[in-house]
Design an enzyme around this catalytic site. Sequence first.
Site, mmCIF file in Angstrom:
data_model
loop_
_atom_site.group_PDB
_atom_site.id
_atom_site.type_symbol
_atom_site.label_atom_id
_atom_site.label_comp_id
_atom_site.label_asym_id
_atom_site.label_seq_id
_atom_site.Cartn_x
_atom_site.Cartn_y
_atom_site.Cartn_z
ATOM 1 N N ASP A 109 36.827 -18.148 82.056
ATOM 2 C CA ASP A 109 37.041 -19.484 81.499
ATOM 3 C C ASP A 109 35.752 -20.283 81.647
ATOM 4 O O ASP A 109 34.814 -19.847 82.312
ATOM 5 C CB ASP A 109 38.212 -20.196 82.206
ATOM 6 C CG ASP A 109 38.116 -20.087 83.717
ATOM 7 O OD1 ASP A 109 36.975 -20.112 84.237
ATOM 8 O OD2 ASP A 109 39.154 -19.976 84.380
ATOM 9 N N ASP A 135 32.021 -24.090 96.459
ATOM 10 C CA ASP A 135 32.266 -23.118 97.518
ATOM 11 C C ASP A 135 31.051 -22.222 97.798
ATOM 12 O O ASP A 135 30.490 -22.237 98.883
ATOM 13 C CB ASP A 135 33.541 -22.300 97.254
ATOM 14 C CG ASP A 135 33.668 -21.791 95.833
ATOM 15 O OD1 ASP A 135 32.710 -21.963 95.042
ATOM 16 O OD2 ASP A 135 34.714 -21.202 95.500
ATOM 17 N N ASP A 154 34.260 -23.859 82.896
ATOM 18 C CA ASP A 154 34.544 -25.091 83.630
ATOM 19 C C ASP A 154 33.388 -26.062 83.430
ATOM 20 O O ASP A 154 32.231 -25.653 83.362
ATOM 21 C CB ASP A 154 34.695 -24.799 85.133
ATOM 22 C CG ASP A 154 35.723 -23.711 85.382
ATOM 23 O OD1 ASP A 154 36.887 -23.924 85.055
ATOM 24 O OD2 ASP A 154 35.335 -22.629 85.864
HETATM 25 P P1 ATP Z 1 36.768 -17.371 87.920
HETATM 26 O O1 ATP Z 1 37.199 -18.454 86.957
HETATM 27 O O2 ATP Z 1 35.997 -16.272 87.306
HETATM 28 O O3 ATP Z 1 37.866 -16.903 88.791
HETATM 29 P P2 ATP Z 1 35.253 -19.526 89.075
HETATM 30 O O4 ATP Z 1 34.125 -19.530 90.055
HETATM 31 O O5 ATP Z 1 34.989 -20.145 87.747
HETATM 32 O O6 ATP Z 1 35.726 -18.022 88.945
HETATM 33 P P3 ATP Z 1 37.399 -21.415 89.310
HETATM 34 O O7 ATP Z 1 38.614 -21.325 90.143
HETATM 35 O O8 ATP Z 1 37.521 -21.433 87.834
HETATM 36 O O9 ATP Z 1 36.478 -20.220 89.789
HETATM 37 O O10 ATP Z 1 36.599 -22.697 89.805
HETATM 38 C C1 ATP Z 1 35.496 -23.231 89.100
HETATM 39 C C2 ATP Z 1 34.430 -23.701 90.070
HETATM 40 O O11 ATP Z 1 34.977 -24.735 90.906
HETATM 41 C C3 ATP Z 1 33.936 -22.657 91.046
HETATM 42 O O12 ATP Z 1 32.921 -21.865 90.505
HETATM 43 C C4 ATP Z 1 33.444 -23.484 92.197
HETATM 44 O O13 ATP Z 1 32.175 -24.039 91.928
HETATM 45 C C5 ATP Z 1 34.458 -24.619 92.238
HETATM 46 N N1 ATP Z 1 35.572 -24.322 93.153
HETATM 47 C C6 ATP Z 1 36.753 -23.707 92.843
HETATM 48 N N2 ATP Z 1 37.547 -23.615 93.911
HETATM 49 C C7 ATP Z 1 36.865 -24.168 94.932
HETATM 50 C C8 ATP Z 1 37.161 -24.405 96.306
HETATM 51 N N3 ATP Z 1 38.317 -24.008 96.838
HETATM 52 N N4 ATP Z 1 36.225 -25.039 97.052
HETATM 53 C C9 ATP Z 1 35.053 -25.451 96.512
HETATM 54 N N5 ATP Z 1 34.726 -25.259 95.240
HETATM 55 C C10 ATP Z 1 35.611 -24.638 94.452
HETATM 56 MG MG MG Z 2 36.400 -20.505 86.248
#
Ligand code: ATP
Ligand code: MG
Length: 477
Positions: free
Chosen positions: A82, A174, A84
């Site tokens: 996705d 994170d 963000d």
């Molecule tokens: P994917 O969507 O491939 O699972 P992602 O890194 O994009 O991985 P998301 O859950 O979509 O994960 O979150 C988007 C972004 O928000 C992350 O890349 C991170 O920067 C931030 N993020 C998400 N969850 C947390 C958390 N629990 N603590 C701190 N930052 C977070």
């Molecule tokens: Mg994501």
Amino acid sequence: MGCIIFNRVASFCRKVLNRDSSTRVPEEQTLQVYQRPEHGISRKDISENALKVLYRLNKAGYDAYLVGGGVRDLLLHKQPKDFDIATNATPEEIKKLFRNCRLIGRRFRLAHILFGRDIIEVATFRGHHSDAPVQVVAPKDNKQKPQISSRSEEGMLLRDNVYGNIEEDAQRRDFTINALYYSVKDFTVTDYAQGIEDLNNRVVRLMGDPETRYREDPVRMLRAVRFAVKLDMDIEPVTAAPIRELASLMQDIPAARLFEESLKLLQSGQGLETYRMLREYNLFQQLFPILSDHFTENNSSKTEKMIEHILASTDKRIAEDKRVNPAFIYAAMLWYPMMIRAEEVSFASGLSFYDAFMVASNDILDEQVRSIAIPRRHTTTVRDIWQQQLRFSRRSGKRAFKTMEHPKFRAAYDFLEMRSLFEGSDIKELAQWWSEFQDADYNQRGQMVTHINDGGTRRPRRRRPQQQRRKKPQVKS
Ligand code: ATP
Ligand code: MG
């Protein structure tokens, strides 16, 4: 081509930074800005909807960046799951700009911009928050809501809604590999925490002090494992060190949030490897305490074999682009613990096995939903699949035909076939019989059931009591 550019970024990073990543202090953050030819990300790699949102925010005078997994995965030449977006517009300001916007989340308030089934997540830059239990920041104007952060006594962030600038936002993320910001204004990637260097060295490194960051949000421990497996990286030693000890903090996470997380872990396409690593870090045990009671040193219990089998076959289905049903996975993982419980209940209470089976099914699911809130629609399917297992052995008369009409027959039959891999010859023969029954025509099926003697033969039809029977009219000659 992309690969060449990426390799160039890698050597550029090595030249610029020229440091051993294992000794890096996480707080020691230097900002790097990569120009278009250095990072290789092109707008055509980004979804049209994400671009629309970025342009609209920029046009309205806000800063807006693609951030997180979208940037990370593009740099790794992977298709992002996705896209963000992070912006300095507040949720209320975002809502004003987009008619198709919904504000969601209490703990972490953000905007969803809906384009049919595609959702673009837009988060306002988060700021630093104090260590105080509650922090309230007055709104900029009357139309905005006050910004509130709060934490529990253990340091867990219950709400994280104090906004800040992009530098603060980067530090609140994170992992370093998730703190990369791509701009459609000048096509740069801004790297606040040497995330590109970590991408090149394939390390998952938490930002800040790991223990504090895990205490703030224990789900970060699950995410460390998920990214390590998904991206084929190592968890950096300082990031990995406190996990085993802090794993029990998972118990404070609301069960509803853990259901969503469990799907990401089990249905990632690398469920088996994720399970093994979660188990190594004592994290799987927190999510599935019922299963961990059946864990052995040499990984030899039926429960462990079933978990490995169902996750391997789920991974295979995902690789083949086939649908996977979370209820089937849960039904499989919990099957042997439920059967063992049914035997215990039957032994202790003297209930029939059928009744004990029903009691055990309810008990096991009730216990499991305390850690992971599996929605009712799925627990209903789990129960259906389980109950059909009892029906499979009662085949005489019309029973086998009835069983086949059940809406969950297909899933239940697949489940029986799977059990036959781990159970005795009676279950193997039963699975074989049902396979033949499905392939047979109507007459053959009739013959198959007449040869069954499963104790479930048709009850003799009750005759109406004598006095109620209509007398045959006497025809007088
Ligand atoms: P994917 O969507 O491939 O699972 P992602 O890194 O994009 O991985 P998301 O859950 O979509 O994960 O979150 C988007 C972004 O928000 C992350 O890349 C991170 O920067 C931030 N993020 C998400 N969850 C947390 C958390 N629990 N603590 C701190 N930052 C977070
Ligand atoms: Mg994501």
